[in-house]
Motif scaffolding. Sequence first.
Motif, PDB file in Angstrom:
ATOM      1  N   CYS A   1       0.081  21.872  -4.321  1.00 50.71           N
ATOM      2  CA  CYS A   1      -0.266  21.321  -5.640  1.00 50.71           C
ATOM      3  C   CYS A   1       0.923  20.582  -6.263  1.00 50.71           C
ATOM      4  N   LEU A   2       2.119  21.172  -6.175  1.00 51.09           N
ATOM      5  CA  LEU A   2       3.302  20.526  -6.730  1.00 51.09           C
ATOM      6  C   LEU A   2       3.607  19.216  -6.007  1.00 51.09           C
ATOM      7  N   SER A   3       3.476  19.218  -4.703  1.00 55.20           N
ATOM      8  CA  SER A   3       3.771  18.013  -3.919  1.00 55.20           C
ATOM      9  C   SER A   3       2.816  16.878  -4.266  1.00 55.20           C
ATOM     10  N   TYR A   4       1.519  17.189  -4.322  1.00 53.62           N
ATOM     11  CA  TYR A   4       0.550  16.141  -4.616  1.00 53.62           C
ATOM     12  C   TYR A   4       0.584  15.712  -6.074  1.00 53.62           C
TER      13      TYR A   4
ATOM     14  N   GLY B   1      -3.910  -2.680  -5.215  1.00 52.17           N
ATOM     15  CA  GLY B   1      -4.198  -2.428  -3.801  1.00 52.17           C
ATOM     16  C   GLY B   1      -3.376  -1.276  -3.259  1.00 52.17           C
ATOM     17  N   GLY B   2      -2.094  -1.189  -3.664  1.00 50.39           N
ATOM     18  CA  GLY B   2      -1.239  -0.093  -3.214  1.00 50.39           C
ATOM     19  C   GLY B   2      -1.714   1.244  -3.739  1.00 50.39           C
ATOM     20  N   ARG B   3      -2.134   1.260  -5.011  1.00 46.94           N
ATOM     21  CA  ARG B   3      -2.665   2.498  -5.581  1.00 46.94           C
ATOM     22  C   ARG B   3      -3.943   2.928  -4.877  1.00 46.94           C
ATOM     23  N   ARG B   4      -4.798   1.955  -4.559  1.00 45.48           N
ATOM     24  CA  ARG B   4      -6.073   2.269  -3.913  1.00 45.48           C
ATOM     25  C   ARG B   4      -5.849   2.871  -2.531  1.00 45.48           C
TER      26      ARG B   4
ATOM     27  N   ARG C   1       5.163  14.353   2.751  1.00 45.19           N
ATOM     28  CA  ARG C   1       4.554  13.162   2.129  1.00 45.19           C
ATOM     29  C   ARG C   1       5.139  12.920   0.739  1.00 45.19           C
ATOM     30  N   ALA C   2       5.432  13.995  -0.014  1.00 38.94           N
ATOM     31  CA  ALA C   2       6.006  13.832  -1.345  1.00 38.94           C
ATOM     32  C   ALA C   2       7.388  13.192  -1.259  1.00 38.94           C
ATOM     33  N   VAL C   3       8.196  13.629  -0.291  1.00 34.76           N
ATOM     34  CA  VAL C   3       9.523  13.028  -0.112  1.00 34.76           C
ATOM     35  C   VAL C   3       9.387  11.571   0.296  1.00 34.76           C
ATOM     36  N   ALA C   4       8.445  11.266   1.199  1.00 32.83           N
ATOM     37  CA  ALA C   4       8.263   9.891   1.669  1.00 32.83           C
ATOM     38  C   ALA C   4       7.840   8.956   0.545  1.00 32.83           C
ATOM     39  N   VAL C   5       6.998   9.449  -0.368  1.00 28.67           N
ATOM     40  CA  VAL C   5       6.501   8.598  -1.459  1.00 28.67           C
ATOM     41  C   VAL C   5       7.479   8.543  -2.623  1.00 28.67           C
ATOM     42  N   CYS C   6       8.060   9.680  -2.985  1.00 27.84           N
ATOM     43  CA  CYS C   6       8.886   9.756  -4.195  1.00 27.84           C
ATOM     44  C   CYS C   6      10.362   9.448  -3.949  1.00 27.84           C
TER      45      CYS C   6
ATOM     46  N   ILE D   1       3.273  13.163  -5.998  1.00 29.70           N
ATOM     47  CA  ILE D   1       2.750  11.951  -5.368  1.00 29.70           C
ATOM     48  C   ILE D   1       1.868  11.186  -6.344  1.00 29.70           C
ATOM     49  N   LEU D   2       1.024  11.907  -7.074  1.00 27.34           N
ATOM     50  CA  LEU D   2       0.114  11.274  -8.029  1.00 27.34           C
ATOM     51  C   LEU D   2       0.895  10.539  -9.114  1.00 27.34           C
ATOM     52  N   VAL D   3       1.938  11.183  -9.637  1.00 24.11           N
ATOM     53  CA  VAL D   3       2.759  10.548 -10.665  1.00 24.11           C
ATOM     54  C   VAL D   3       3.425   9.292 -10.122  1.00 24.11           C
TER      55      VAL D   3
END
Length: 314
Positions: free
Chosen positions: A215-218, A232-235, A122-127, A221-223
Amino acid sequence: MALANLTWSPEFLLLGLTDSTDTHPLLFLLFLGIYLLNALGNLSMVVVVRFDGALRSPMYYFLGHLSLVDVCFTTVTVPRLLANLLHPGQAVSFLGCFAQMYFFLALGITESYLLAAMSYDRAVAVCRPLHYAAVMTPGRCWALVAASWALSQLHSLLHTLLVSALSYPRSSPVRHFFCDLTVMLSLATSDTSAPKAAVFSEGLAVVLTPLLLVCLSYTRILVAVLAVRSAGGRRRAFSTCGAHLVAVSLFFGSVLSVYFRPSSAYSARYDRLASVVYAVVTPTLNPFIYSLRNKEVKGALKRVLRGRAASQEV
């Protein structure tokens, strides 16, 4: 010592969720319902990921393995728990007890590393969305899953051999609903310093490594999500990640509170409750949190069911 244990075959009496000898038909129905829900949700995911061609992304590859682990994880403990709720104080043989411990530890650690692999995905997909296909190749996904399964077997084998080599009384009451590592250590009559050292060193490292990766991955993602300008995207992102974090927190929080706390803080009642959370509740919630709310999965389920209905008509 292990050979001596087999020679005069100590028995362990599982006391279940409580120390009383009363039957608990209402609890039996509750846990039976949870177990059936677990089997339905997780086996549905395994079937859908296996047979629907639209679910071929790395995320669903990991989810398929997580669902398989979850249904096996609960099957190691819940059937005996159900029997104990109707017939308390059932005896378990030495081999049966440590076989259960082996599979419980192996599947639990496999789950923790699969959760870490999924958070990395998920981190790779988002970042790094433009590089996602290049990073999460089929070979890398296979390697992550294979490492999760292999490492957990070695970890479980080490602890099972260490604890089974200890000496035990001929008949010992186990204040738990399964043969748990910490409880078996407390029952041993021989020196337990080596197994305890392994639990607090190798065991802590094996459990904390996937937790640190999660923890590192999320955090990444949070950043990335906070940098999104669309409210809306953030929500939507926080809604999805929030549900994932709840499941991860329940699993790792309950595991750490049971296996890595001072012996002076031991409480049989708390250990049983925490074990229910990570061994029964979390595996049941996982398919609904991670996938069955997903539109793609719902569509795949409908296609699989329609295909089965059509084949039956023919």
